[in-house]
Enzyme design. Structure first.
Site, PDB file in Angstrom:
ATOM      1  N   LYS A  87      -1.123  -1.218  -4.183  1.00  0.00           N
ATOM      2  CA  LYS A  87      -2.253  -0.289  -4.140  1.00  0.00           C
ATOM      3  C   LYS A  87      -1.611   1.084  -4.169  1.00  0.00           C
ATOM      4  O   LYS A  87      -0.955   1.498  -3.210  1.00  0.00           O
ATOM      5  CB  LYS A  87      -3.056  -0.502  -2.852  1.00  0.00           C
ATOM      6  CG  LYS A  87      -4.043   0.603  -2.521  1.00  0.00           C
ATOM      7  CD  LYS A  87      -4.954   0.149  -1.402  1.00  0.00           C
ATOM      8  CE  LYS A  87      -5.542   1.238  -0.518  1.00  0.00           C
ATOM      9  NZ  LYS A  87      -6.068   2.417  -1.178  1.00  0.00           N
ATOM     10  N   TYR A 124       0.858  -1.189   0.000  1.00  0.00           N
ATOM     11  CA  TYR A 124       0.000   0.000   0.000  1.00  0.00           C
ATOM     12  C   TYR A 124       0.892   1.236   0.000  1.00  0.00           C
ATOM     13  O   TYR A 124       1.462   1.610   1.019  1.00  0.00           O
ATOM     14  CB  TYR A 124      -0.907  -0.044   1.238  1.00  0.00           C
ATOM     15  CG  TYR A 124      -1.918   1.074   1.379  1.00  0.00           C
ATOM     16  CD1 TYR A 124      -2.105   2.057   0.412  1.00  0.00           C
ATOM     17  CD2 TYR A 124      -2.732   1.142   2.513  1.00  0.00           C
ATOM     18  CE1 TYR A 124      -3.036   3.064   0.570  1.00  0.00           C
ATOM     19  CE2 TYR A 124      -3.675   2.146   2.685  1.00  0.00           C
ATOM     20  CZ  TYR A 124      -3.817   3.101   1.701  1.00  0.00           C
ATOM     21  OH  TYR A 124      -4.743   4.103   1.872  1.00  0.00           O
TER      22      TYR A 124
HETATM   23  O1  MN9 Z   1      -6.696   5.089  -0.468  1.00  0.00           O
HETATM   24  C1  MN9 Z   1      -8.187   6.919  -0.364  1.00  0.00           C
HETATM   25  N1  MN9 Z   1      -7.207   7.730   0.247  1.00  0.00           N
HETATM   26  C2  MN9 Z   1      -7.258   8.042   1.531  1.00  0.00           C
HETATM   27  C3  MN9 Z   1      -7.625   5.638  -0.860  1.00  0.00           C
HETATM   28  O2  MN9 Z   1      -8.119   7.628   2.276  1.00  0.00           O
HETATM   29  C4  MN9 Z   1      -6.208   8.949   2.059  1.00  0.00           C
HETATM   30  C5  MN9 Z   1      -8.849   7.620  -1.555  1.00  0.00           C
HETATM   31  O3  MN9 Z   1      -9.925   6.830  -1.957  1.00  0.00           O
HETATM   32  C6  MN9 Z   1      -9.315   9.021  -1.206  1.00  0.00           C
HETATM   33  O4  MN9 Z   1     -10.091   9.000  -0.035  1.00  0.00           O
HETATM   34  C7  MN9 Z   1     -10.146   9.618  -2.327  1.00  0.00           C
HETATM   35  C8  MN9 Z   1     -10.594  11.026  -2.011  1.00  0.00           C
HETATM   36  O5  MN9 Z   1      -9.485  11.892  -1.999  1.00  0.00           O
HETATM   37  O6  MN9 Z   1      -9.407   9.595  -3.500  1.00  0.00           O
END
Ligand code: MN9
Length: 308
Positions: free
Chosen positions: A169, A139
């Site tokens: 990821k 990740y």
């Molecule tokens: O990992 C999410 N990132 C965080 C995935 O939670 C920091 C994203 O899905 C974001 O929440 C999304 C909105 O900025 O892109």
């Protein structure tokens, strides 16, 4: 080693909570059913969206187990096991295997930051070894870990020490690095994109799978975006991405995960509030956010979605 690929939209699940920030396992079956009904291809649990780093080890195990049980093998469950203690992360890996999770994924420890590919591989190899039979996704989320090891170089070297490596990821707006990762990965690894507001750009450079928080409350928007992209209707795909951008700008305006948990409630699946150290929205902010979302067309999509 299972070689099944992850493709399509994977929801990064929120961890349901009741006041004052206690986890609420009883809401997990309804949340899981909702996501599956909305055709997500997998569920990623205890990650950033699931407030994994704010949960105790025992809570993380209970949450992971509840999602695995609720999913009943209808979609794969990916359990995030990252922890500042590599030992603890390894134990969470072993637990994920015991409960029948399909994949594990981990950030690297980031209190003591790792600056090299070798250092990263060293930490991740121990974490992944807790469940050597489960495919493992690193990740990569530099904005939160403060670490940005060269990812294409990592892919070239990591397979030797992490035989279960399935991919990354990749949660970063650095699309050129993402593209270089896809190129380095070839058929061997999946590089799952994780910045929802840039999905169209990621699809343009070759993304096949993507994991994110906003897929939890606006899955229909992204399904349509993907369909428009696949059918070559870029104008429509762009309009849908812009709508996602508008929503993410509202998230940023009102404050990250707290705002998103309210959006989850607005979409019809109440996951409660965030826990300390995050803070919930005031009633005024919630009302004001609702107005902004109304303007952004959020509720139009939600009502269409819930009719399906
Ligand atoms: O990992 C999410 N990132 C965080 C995935 O939670 C920091 C994203 O899905 C974001 O929440 C999304 C909105 O900025 O892109």
């Amino acid at each position: 080693m299972k070689k099944s690929k992850i493709e399509g939209m994977v929801a990064a699940a929120f961890t349901p909570m009741k006041a004052p920030g206690d986890i609420d396992l009883e809401r997990i079956p309804a949340l899981t059913d909702h996501l599956i009904r909305q055709k997500v291809q997998g569920i990623y649990v205890c990650g950033s969206t699931g407030e994994g780093p704010s949960l105790t080890g025992a809570e993380r195990k209970a949450v992971a187990e509840a999602f695995v049980r609720a999913s009943r093998k209808r979609v794969p469950v990916l359990v995030h096991v990252g922890h500042n203690s590599v030992r603890e992360a390894r134990e969470l890996s072993a637990h994920a295997r015991e409960i029948g999770a399909d994949y594990i994924s981990s950030v690297a420890p980031s209190y003591f930051k790792i600056g090299s590919v070798e250092g990263l591989v060293h930490a991740l190899a121990e974490i992944a070894s807790g469940a050597p039979e489960l495919p493992f996704y690193y990740y990569h989320i530099p904005r939160l870990t403060g670490m940005a090891v060269n990812m294409p170089a990592f892919l070239e070297q990591a397979g030797r020490s992490i035989p279960s490596l399935a991919g990354i990821k990749f949660t970063s707006p650095e699309l050129h690095e993402y593209q270089a990762c896809l190129n380095a990965a070839g058929e061997q690894y999946d590089i799952l994109y994780g910045t929802d507001e840039m999905l169209l750009g990621a699809l343009a450079v070759g993304a096949k799978g993507y994991i994110g928080s906003t897929y939890g409350f606006l899955p229909l928007l992204y399904r349509r975006l993907r369909e428009s992209f696949d059918s070559g209707d870029l104008q429509k795909a762009r309009a849908l991405q812009l709508q996602s951008v508008d929503v993410v700008r509202i998230i940023v305006k009102y404050g990250g995960l707290a705002a998103q948990k309210v959006m989850m409630k607005f979409s019809g699946v109440d996951c409660g509030n965030v826990r300390n150290p995050l803070q919930g929205l005031s009633a005024e902010d919630e009302a004001s956010m609702e107005k902004d979302l109304l303007k952004a067309g959020f509720f139009d999509i939600v009502s269409e979605m819930n009719k399906q």
